[in-house]
Design an enzyme around this catalytic site. Structure first.
Site, PDB file in Angstrom:
ATOM      1  N   CYS A  20       3.572  -4.428  16.595  1.00  0.00           N
ATOM      2  CA  CYS A  20       2.969  -3.352  17.395  1.00  0.00           C
ATOM      3  C   CYS A  20       1.467  -3.631  17.545  1.00  0.00           C
ATOM      4  O   CYS A  20       0.791  -3.978  16.580  1.00  0.00           O
ATOM      5  CB  CYS A  20       3.201  -1.991  16.735  1.00  0.00           C
ATOM      6  SG  CYS A  20       4.943  -1.567  16.607  1.00  0.00           S
TER       7      CYS A  20
ATOM      8  N   CYS B 134       4.945  -7.052   8.062  1.00  0.00           N
ATOM      9  CA  CYS B 134       5.896  -6.543   9.063  1.00  0.00           C
ATOM     10  C   CYS B 134       5.972  -7.565  10.192  1.00  0.00           C
ATOM     11  O   CYS B 134       4.998  -8.248  10.481  1.00  0.00           O
ATOM     12  CB  CYS B 134       5.376  -5.207   9.604  1.00  0.00           C
ATOM     13  SG  CYS B 134       6.489  -4.412  10.797  1.00  0.00           S
TER      14      CYS B 134
ATOM     15  N   CYS C 159       3.772   8.456   0.864  1.00  0.00           N
ATOM     16  CA  CYS C 159       4.119   7.567   1.964  1.00  0.00           C
ATOM     17  C   CYS C 159       4.280   6.169   1.393  1.00  0.00           C
ATOM     18  O   CYS C 159       3.339   5.628   0.802  1.00  0.00           O
ATOM     19  CB  CYS C 159       2.993   7.606   3.007  1.00  0.00           C
ATOM     20  SG  CYS C 159       3.209   6.382   4.316  1.00  0.00           S
TER      21      CYS C 159
ATOM     22  N   CYS D 288      -3.833   2.568   8.491  1.00  0.00           N
ATOM     23  CA  CYS D 288      -2.809   2.167   7.533  1.00  0.00           C
ATOM     24  C   CYS D 288      -2.757   0.646   7.465  1.00  0.00           C
ATOM     25  O   CYS D 288      -2.849  -0.027   8.470  1.00  0.00           O
ATOM     26  CB  CYS D 288      -1.429   2.650   7.988  1.00  0.00           C
ATOM     27  SG  CYS D 288      -1.456   4.245   8.760  1.00  0.00           S
TER      28      CYS D 288
ATOM     29  N   SER E 205       8.911   6.101  16.449  1.00  0.00           N
ATOM     30  CA  SER E 205       7.575   5.761  16.950  1.00  0.00           C
ATOM     31  C   SER E 205       7.685   5.426  18.433  1.00  0.00           C
ATOM     32  O   SER E 205       8.142   4.347  18.803  1.00  0.00           O
ATOM     33  CB  SER E 205       7.021   4.571  16.162  1.00  0.00           C
ATOM     34  OG  SER E 205       6.915   4.939  14.807  1.00  0.00           O
TER      35      SER E 205
ATOM     36  N   CYS F 186      -1.364  -1.847  15.302  1.00  0.00           N
ATOM     37  CA  CYS F 186      -1.070  -1.677  13.873  1.00  0.00           C
ATOM     38  C   CYS F 186      -1.636  -2.816  13.028  1.00  0.00           C
ATOM     39  O   CYS F 186      -1.452  -3.994  13.348  1.00  0.00           O
ATOM     40  CB  CYS F 186       0.443  -1.585  13.675  1.00  0.00           C
ATOM     41  SG  CYS F 186       0.906  -1.351  11.952  1.00  0.00           S
TER      42      CYS F 186
ATOM     43  N   GLU G 224       0.842  -1.189   0.000  1.00  0.00           N
ATOM     44  CA  GLU G 224       0.000   0.000   0.000  1.00  0.00           C
ATOM     45  C   GLU G 224       0.883   1.248   0.000  1.00  0.00           C
ATOM     46  O   GLU G 224       1.913   1.273   0.657  1.00  0.00           O
ATOM     47  CB  GLU G 224      -0.787  -0.038   1.316  1.00  0.00           C
ATOM     48  CG  GLU G 224      -2.191   0.442   1.224  1.00  0.00           C
ATOM     49  CD  GLU G 224      -2.882   0.356   2.584  1.00  0.00           C
ATOM     50  OE1 GLU G 224      -3.187  -0.761   3.033  1.00  0.00           O
ATOM     51  OE2 GLU G 224      -3.098   1.411   3.186  1.00  0.00           O
TER      52      GLU G 224
HETATM   53  N1  SAH Z   1       7.704   0.521  11.239  1.00  0.00           N
HETATM   54  C1  SAH Z   1       7.862   1.944  11.189  1.00  0.00           C
HETATM   55  C2  SAH Z   1       7.132   2.613  10.054  1.00  0.00           C
HETATM   56  C3  SAH Z   1       5.748   2.149   9.706  1.00  0.00           C
HETATM   57  S1  SAH Z   1       4.449   2.549  10.819  1.00  0.00           S
HETATM   58  C4  SAH Z   1       7.518   2.572  12.514  1.00  0.00           C
HETATM   59  O1  SAH Z   1       7.138   1.837  13.434  1.00  0.00           O
HETATM   60  O2  SAH Z   1       7.674   3.773  12.679  1.00  0.00           O
HETATM   61  C5  SAH Z   1       4.198   4.287  10.636  1.00  0.00           C
HETATM   62  C6  SAH Z   1       3.625   4.946  11.866  1.00  0.00           C
HETATM   63  O3  SAH Z   1       2.227   4.653  12.018  1.00  0.00           O
HETATM   64  C7  SAH Z   1       4.286   4.495  13.157  1.00  0.00           C
HETATM   65  O4  SAH Z   1       4.468   5.581  14.006  1.00  0.00           O
HETATM   66  C8  SAH Z   1       3.251   3.550  13.716  1.00  0.00           C
HETATM   67  O5  SAH Z   1       3.443   3.351  15.082  1.00  0.00           O
HETATM   68  C9  SAH Z   1       1.972   4.270  13.353  1.00  0.00           C
HETATM   69  N2  SAH Z   1       0.746   3.473  13.400  1.00  0.00           N
HETATM   70  C10 SAH Z   1       0.566   2.199  13.039  1.00  0.00           C
HETATM   71  N3  SAH Z   1      -0.699   1.817  13.236  1.00  0.00           N
HETATM   72  C11 SAH Z   1      -1.344   2.895  13.714  1.00  0.00           C
HETATM   73  C12 SAH Z   1      -2.690   3.135  14.121  1.00  0.00           C
HETATM   74  N4  SAH Z   1      -3.615   2.180  14.074  1.00  0.00           N
HETATM   75  N5  SAH Z   1      -3.000   4.378  14.578  1.00  0.00           N
HETATM   76  C13 SAH Z   1      -2.057   5.338  14.618  1.00  0.00           C
HETATM   77  N6  SAH Z   1      -0.781   5.180  14.259  1.00  0.00           N
HETATM   78  C14 SAH Z   1      -0.422   3.957  13.827  1.00  0.00           C
END
Ligand code: SAH
Length: 347
Positions: free
Chosen positions: A117, A113, A106, A334, A215, A120, A93
């Site tokens: 987290c 991944c 982006c 996302c 993050s 996510c 995406e």
């Molecule tokens: N792996 C990297 C980049 C991809 S995630 C990272 O962790 O930074 C991009 C950003 O979106 C990160 O800050 C992640 O924590 C955040 N993110 C992921 N899912 C999310 C959600 N459901 N709501 C808000 N932020 C989210």
């Protein structure tokens, strides 16, 4: 025989290949411009290259061009979400955001991944594979071709952990910012990480002028552990030391992302603890109301709570913005567009 990944080569590598075939070095420059400036989608398009050389290229090289599977366009702000298929069928995406100061894309750095987290969507089915430099670049090239406009900003904040695909990320950054390619200024590139400490330090030593986004999502180690399994491997204090190091080495202000989830990390005491954690570091905090995913119970705090959290941080002298939600009408969190098409995870 596997074909060479021509779009992942820098100019020197391409030139070696071309000279080895008895051609003049300037041919490599022409081909490089076709690939990275004109964003050619096939060898046939390369009108100033001889038929014979084009045939040789097609025989020995793979030209990575992503196939657009789906596109959603927001009627509110023009944000576009793309679902691309890779040559092996994996899906990724990418998002185009249109700002007054220019177009920002982006991109994803991995299909899936493995960081896990909790909030996510991109990590729910684990890692499929790393993306090649060409696959990272072509997300930008296809989107630029689609809208017929230049892209001025790139954020590596889509699916995947870029520092878990470190070598390909570095190559991607080299090609993206190369003056003979798209020539995006390093200052207009942001790489976001969940906090892979040794890689942050290595990246710092490259002294690039890109922005590091960390993050964070929690003001202390205990809370971070509940949200981000990577905290088992790298403790918060080590992550913070790596961020200080990044600033010392590059002079670049670090961005901290903090997804606010109601009742989880949104109390005023969390804000105070966060301010203390960041105290003294030249940084910027991006507050993101968490995007709820159906597989988990996280909820956005109400606007009042978000504003209070921001005010508290500002009282302690921290630079902070609340991230504007883009393309609210076209999708949820996302990674959800991709997930719908790869695992039947969505509606
Ligand atoms: N792996 C990297 C980049 C991809 S995630 C990272 O962790 O930074 C991009 C950003 O979106 C990160 O800050 C992640 O924590 C955040 N993110 C992921 N899912 C999310 C959600 N459901 N709501 C808000 N932020 C989210």
């Amino acid at each position: 025989m596997t074909k060479a990944d021509i779009k992942s080569w820098n100019r020197k590598e391409l030139e070696e290949f071309i000279v080895d075939r008895g051609e003049k070095p300037f041919r490599a420059r022409q081909i490089y411009a076709w690939l990275h400036q004109r964003q050619a989608a096939s060898f046939q398009e390369m009108t100033d290259i001889s038929k014979d050389l084009k045939e040789q290229l097609a025989k020995s090289c793979e030209l990575t061009v992503l196939r657009q599977e789906r596109r959603q366009i927001s009627t509110i702000d023009g944000t576009r979400k793309y679902l691309f298929a890779l040559a092996d069928g994996a899906m990724i995406e990418s998002v185009l955001m249109r700002y007054k100061h220019g177009n920002s894309v982006c991109i994803s750095s991995q299909a899936g991944c493995r960081m896990g987290c909790r909030f996510c969507a991109s990590t729910l089915d684990g890692l499929v594979r790393n993306l090649t430099p060409a696959e990272m670049l072509d997300q930008i090239y296809r989107i630029s071709s689609d809208i017929g406009e230049r892209i001025s900003n790139v954020v590596v904040m889509g699916t995947g952990e870029p520092l878990d695909n470190y070598e390909n990320l570095l190559k991607f950054l080299e090609l993206l910012t190369d003056q003979w390619g798209l020539h995006i200024s390093q200052r207009n590139v942001t790489v976001s990480t969940c906090g892979i400490v040794p890689r942050i330090r290595e990246l710092a030593e490259k002294k690039l002028q890109i922005t590091l986004a960390l993050s964070l999502h929690a003001p202390n180690q205990q809370k971070r552990l509940e949200l981000m399994p990577v905290a088992n491997k790298y403790e918060l204090h080590e992550v913070m030391e790596a961020c200080w190091y990044y600033f010392e080495q590059t002079g670049r202000r670090v961005t901290f992302e903090y997804a606010l989830a109601g009742g989880v990390n949104d109390r005023e005491s969390d804000a105070r603890e966060l301010a203390e954690l960041l105290g003294g570091l030249n940084c910027h905090v991006n507050l993101i109301p968490v995007n709820p995913i159906r597989e988990r119970k996280f909820q956005q705090p109400n606007g009042n709570v978000i504003q209070k959290f921001k005010n508290k941080l500002e009282k302690y002298g921290i630079n902070v913005t609340i991230r504007r939600e883009m393309g609210r009408d076209i999708d949820g969190a996302c990674g959800q567009l991709r997930r719908r098409y790869t695992s039947g995870g969505g509606e």
